[in-house]
Design a protein around this motif. Structure first.
Motif, PDB file in Angstrom:
ATOM      1  N   ASP A 119       0.892  -1.167   0.000  1.00 26.94           N
ATOM      2  CA  ASP A 119       0.000   0.000   0.000  1.00 26.94           C
ATOM      3  C   ASP A 119       0.932   1.219   0.000  1.00 26.94           C
ATOM      4  O   ASP A 119       1.828   1.280   0.837  1.00 26.94           O
ATOM      5  CB  ASP A 119      -0.873  -0.004   1.271  1.00 26.94           C
ATOM      6  CG  ASP A 119      -1.970   1.044   1.215  1.00 26.94           C
ATOM      7  OD1 ASP A 119      -1.759   2.116   0.613  1.00 26.94           O
ATOM      8  OD2 ASP A 119      -3.038   0.795   1.787  1.00 26.94           O
ATOM      9  N   PRO A 120       0.760   2.158  -0.933  1.00 30.17           N
ATOM     10  CA  PRO A 120       1.710   3.274  -0.951  1.00 30.17           C
ATOM     11  C   PRO A 120       1.746   4.075   0.349  1.00 30.17           C
ATOM     12  O   PRO A 120       2.783   4.631   0.690  1.00 30.17           O
ATOM     13  CB  PRO A 120       1.210   4.167  -2.097  1.00 30.17           C
ATOM     14  CG  PRO A 120       0.312   3.320  -2.912  1.00 30.17           C
ATOM     15  CD  PRO A 120      -0.222   2.234  -2.017  1.00 30.17           C
ATOM     16  N   MET A 121       0.605   4.147   1.079  1.00 35.03           N
ATOM     17  CA  MET A 121       0.536   5.057   2.228  1.00 35.03           C
ATOM     18  C   MET A 121       0.306   4.318   3.542  1.00 35.03           C
ATOM     19  O   MET A 121      -0.622   3.511   3.662  1.00 35.03           O
ATOM     20  CB  MET A 121      -0.616   6.054   2.039  1.00 35.03           C
ATOM     21  CG  MET A 121      -0.659   6.744   0.698  1.00 35.03           C
ATOM     22  SD  MET A 121       0.880   7.563   0.249  1.00 35.03           S
ATOM     23  CE  MET A 121       0.732   9.089   1.149  1.00 35.03           C
ATOM     24  N   LEU A 122       1.135   4.626   4.542  1.00 32.98           N
ATOM     25  CA  LEU A 122       0.903   4.160   5.913  1.00 32.98           C
ATOM     26  C   LEU A 122       0.673   5.423   6.729  1.00 32.98           C
ATOM     27  O   LEU A 122       1.628   6.120   7.091  1.00 32.98           O
ATOM     28  CB  LEU A 122       2.121   3.375   6.421  1.00 32.98           C
ATOM     29  CG  LEU A 122       2.057   2.842   7.852  1.00 32.98           C
ATOM     30  CD1 LEU A 122       0.931   1.828   8.012  1.00 32.98           C
ATOM     31  CD2 LEU A 122       3.390   2.207   8.250  1.00 32.98           C
ATOM     32  N   ALA A 123      -0.594   5.758   6.964  1.00 31.15           N
ATOM     33  CA  ALA A 123      -0.925   7.042   7.602  1.00 31.15           C
ATOM     34  C   ALA A 123      -1.213   6.824   9.093  1.00 31.15           C
ATOM     35  O   ALA A 123      -0.296   6.832   9.910  1.00 31.15           O
ATOM     36  CB  ALA A 123      -2.087   7.687   6.861  1.00 31.15           C
ATOM     37  N   THR A 124      -2.487   6.581   9.472  1.00 28.26           N
ATOM     38  CA  THR A 124      -2.752   6.239  10.884  1.00 28.26           C
ATOM     39  C   THR A 124      -2.327   4.802  11.163  1.00 28.26           C
ATOM     40  O   THR A 124      -2.162   4.413  12.319  1.00 28.26           O
ATOM     41  CB  THR A 124      -4.249   6.348  11.223  1.00 28.26           C
ATOM     42  OG1 THR A 124      -4.963   5.352  10.463  1.00 28.26           O
ATOM     43  CG2 THR A 124      -4.809   7.717  10.904  1.00 28.26           C
ATOM     44  N   GLY A 125      -2.233   4.014  10.093  1.00 26.24           N
ATOM     45  CA  GLY A 125      -1.893   2.586  10.240  1.00 26.24           C
ATOM     46  C   GLY A 125      -3.128   1.697  10.292  1.00 26.24           C
ATOM     47  O   GLY A 125      -3.017   0.476  10.231  1.00 26.24           O
ATOM     48  N   GLY A 126      -4.315   2.310  10.374  1.00 26.36           N
ATOM     49  CA  GLY A 126      -5.547   1.531  10.516  1.00 26.36           C
ATOM     50  C   GLY A 126      -5.752   0.511   9.398  1.00 26.36           C
ATOM     51  O   GLY A 126      -6.090  -0.649   9.658  1.00 26.36           O
ATOM     52  N   SER A 127      -5.537   0.920   8.156  1.00 25.51           N
ATOM     53  CA  SER A 127      -5.782   0.013   7.023  1.00 25.51           C
ATOM     54  C   SER A 127      -4.800  -1.159   7.051  1.00 25.51           C
ATOM     55  O   SER A 127      -5.195  -2.320   6.872  1.00 25.51           O
ATOM     56  CB  SER A 127      -5.642   0.755   5.692  1.00 25.51           C
ATOM     57  OG  SER A 127      -6.494   1.878   5.664  1.00 25.51           O
TER      58      SER A 127
END
Ligand code: PRP
Ligand code: URA
Length: 209
Positions: free
Chosen positions: A131-139
């Motif tokens: 996944d290109p994005m690790l933001a809050t980490g929730g996904s």
């Protein structure tokens, strides 16, 4: 190998800077995501097991190395993860591909799972969740929960841009997972976007905004 790695090759950093720019087209964005995923593959696949093989060169017989044919699976988190699949497949073309569909509720920022389609023997495979994005980490956390629920245990997570908050959350929820990123950014903003980041990866990849 470190459990958390920022892969900082100059080619990756250069391509990532172009990817981040607002004026990068959908076409270029798509190409760059694949190219960066492929370049990251060199490190991400570093511990693939090898076995001995006897071959014949024009000069002599010799024992050399070949990949041990371990079963691999690439699992993109939809939608944006799809952008990284071909880049990795160009290195390991025989890998199977599973899909986990997930979107972030824009109000709560909580991930919602809407699709899971995996190779039947997923629990016996070395899995690369992309996944290109690790933001809050929730996904990422929910996707890996989902894989573990189905018996998977050998999992690595590969992203392009990570926020410190997401790395910490993923490490806390799944301390056994190796995490690879091309960049560790500064922070999340109040809307859960990575700063400086690159915006909404799915929309930029598919031209939906
Ligand atoms: C984006 C991105 C990740 C997720 C990261 O997907 O591709 O899956 O957000 O955010 P998190 O770490 O806070 O969970 P999005 O929900 O926008 O869905 P999309 O890929 O379908 O656009
Ligand atoms: N998802 C994205 O696509 N971008 C961000 O910055 C955060 C989550």
């Amino acid at each position: 190998m470190e459990k958390f790695q920022v892969i900082q090759h100059p080619l990756i950093q250069h391509k990532l800077s172009i990817l981040r720019r607002t004026d990068t087209s959908t076409k270029a964005f798509r190409e760059l995501v694949n190219e960066i995923a492929m370049l990251m593959g060199y490190e991400v696949l570093r511990d693939l097991p090898l076995e001995d093989v006897e071959i014949e060169t024009p000069i002599t017989k010799t024992v050399q190395k070949q990949l041990a044919g371990k079963k691999l699976a690439i699992v993109p988190i939809l939608r944006a993860g799809i952008g990284m699949v071909d880049g990795l497949l160009s290195l390991v073309p025989a890998a199977k591909v599973g899909h986990i569909g997930m979107y972030r509720d824009e109000e709560t920022l909580q991930p919602v799972e809407y699709l899971v389609k995996l190779p039947e023997d997923i629990k016996h495979r070395q899995i690369f969740v992309v996944d290109p994005m690790l933001a809050t980490g929730g996904s990422a956390i929910l996707a890996i929960d989902s894989l573990k629920k189905r018996g998977a245990s050998n999992i690595k997570f590969v992203c392009l841009v990570a926020a410190p908050e997401g790395v910490a959350a993923l490490q806390k929820a799944h301390p056994d997972i190796d995490i690879f990123t091309a960049a560790l950014d500064e922070k999340l903003n109040e809307n859960g976007y990575i700063v400086p980041g690159l915006g909404d990866a799915g929309d930029r990849l598919f031209g939906t905004k």
